[in-house]
Design an enzyme around this catalytic site. Sequence first.
Site, PDB file in Angstrom:
ATOM      1  N   CYS A  73      33.708   0.075  83.172  1.00 18.23           N
ATOM      2  CA  CYS A  73      32.685  -0.974  83.299  1.00 18.23           C
ATOM      3  C   CYS A  73      33.156  -2.158  84.150  1.00 18.23           C
ATOM      4  O   CYS A  73      32.424  -2.662  85.008  1.00 18.23           O
ATOM      5  CB  CYS A  73      32.267  -1.453  81.916  1.00 18.23           C
ATOM      6  SG  CYS A  73      33.660  -1.760  80.820  1.00 18.23           S
ATOM      7  N   HIS A 127      30.039  -8.534  80.453  1.00 16.75           N
ATOM      8  CA  HIS A 127      31.405  -8.894  80.853  1.00 16.75           C
ATOM      9  C   HIS A 127      31.349  -9.922  81.984  1.00 16.75           C
ATOM     10  O   HIS A 127      30.524  -9.806  82.907  1.00 16.75           O
ATOM     11  CB  HIS A 127      32.151  -7.681  81.420  1.00 16.75           C
ATOM     12  CG  HIS A 127      32.489  -6.613  80.421  1.00 16.75           C
ATOM     13  ND1 HIS A 127      32.254  -6.713  79.071  1.00 16.75           N
ATOM     14  CD2 HIS A 127      33.091  -5.408  80.609  1.00 16.75           C
ATOM     15  CE1 HIS A 127      32.693  -5.607  78.476  1.00 16.75           C
ATOM     16  NE2 HIS A 127      33.193  -4.797  79.384  1.00 16.75           N
TER      17      HIS A 127
END
Length: 336
Positions: free
Chosen positions: A134, A247
Site C-alpha cells: 500500500c 496512510h
Amino acid sequence: MIKKNDGYRVAVVGATGAVGEVMLDILAERKFPVSEVAALASSRSVGKEVSFGRKSLVVDDLETFDFKGWDIALFSAGGSISAKHAPRAAAAGCVVIDNTSHFRMDPNCPLIVPEVNGELIDNFEQGIIANPNCSTIQMLLAIAPIHRAAGVTRINVATYQSVSGAGKSAMEELGRQAADRFNFRDPEPKVLSHPIAFNVIPAIDVFEDNGYTREEMKMHRETRRILDTDAIAVNATAVRVPVFIGHGEAVHLETRDPIEVAAVADLLRNAPGVRMLDGSDLATPMTDAAGEDAVSICRLRRDLSHPQGLSFWVVADNVRKGAALNAVQIAERLIS
Ligand code: A2P
C-alpha cells in the site's frame, strides 16, 4: 487479456476481511462485469453473509473451493494463504491478483500499479499478478511522473500508516484502547507490538538484518521493480499511527536532472489517479484519503538542503488505492 461477453466469474479470497470487503464493494461500485461472485474465507466464516452491492453473498470455505471455471480471483487473506492457494487457483486456469507480499518479487508474477506499468499485463492470460504494498502504490503514483521527466535518484520517506493496514483486528484494537484510555485502564496490545491509541509505533513488520523493517524494505525493492531501475534507493521509516484508514507519507526525493517546482506541480496535476493541492491546502488521511480513490498530494516544495531535492506530502486510502481498488483496476485492465 481475457475476454468474455457474458461476464466473468470472480472469486474474492479473504472476503470477510478489511480489504476483501472493500474489494467486493469496489467490484459492485465500478460495475465490474461479473456473471457470478464467490466470497471465500476460512472455515470459521462459512455460512456468514457479506455484501456485494445490494446483494448478499454466503461465504464459502477457501480450503475446499474448486477454482476450475472461475476467471479471476482476488486474494487478500495473508501471505501464507496465498502461498498455498494462489498457485492452485492459477493451475485451474483462474488469473490470480494477489494483494499479499508473497509473489511480489517473483519474476514470473508482474508487480503492477496500472497507472505506472499497467502495459505489462496487456498480454497476460494466465498466472499470478501481484498487487504492490500500500505505501509503495501511493508513493509511486506521485513519483513515477517525476521520474519519467527528470530521473529520480534517491527517495527518503517517513510513513504515517493507519491501523487498517494491519487488518480488521488492528482497527478494533485502536477503538478498544482509545476507550481504555478514557476509562483510566492501561491498554493491552494484542495485535500490534505496542499501545497504539494516542501513540505512534516506529516500526512495522519484522526487522531485517540491515536494521530496516520488512515494510521499509518492501518500499525499496518494489519501487525498483515497478520503475524498472536499480538506480533508485528508498530510505524509508515506516510508522504506525492511531488513524483508522488512510496512510500519509512525507516524501523527499532528488532528481538527476534539474526540474522546476512549478513544472513538477503541472506534472502531478495531470497525473492519472492524483489530486494535486496547491499553496497551503492540506490533505489529511481522514478528510482527503478515507473513502477516496485518488491519491492526494500537497506541500510540494524545493528541499532547502539540496538544489535538486523536492519535498511533498501524499495521502491515500490504503484499503482502496493501496489494496482493493488497485487490484480491481488490474482486473479491469485485464479484460479491457
Ligand atoms: P476469516 O474471517 O474467516 O478469518 P483481515 O486482514 O481484515 O484480518 O482479514 C483477513 C481475511 O483473511 C479474512 O477474510 C479471513 O477470514 C481470511 N483468512 C484468514 N485465515 C484464512 C484461512 N486459513 N483460509 C481462508 N481465509 C482466511
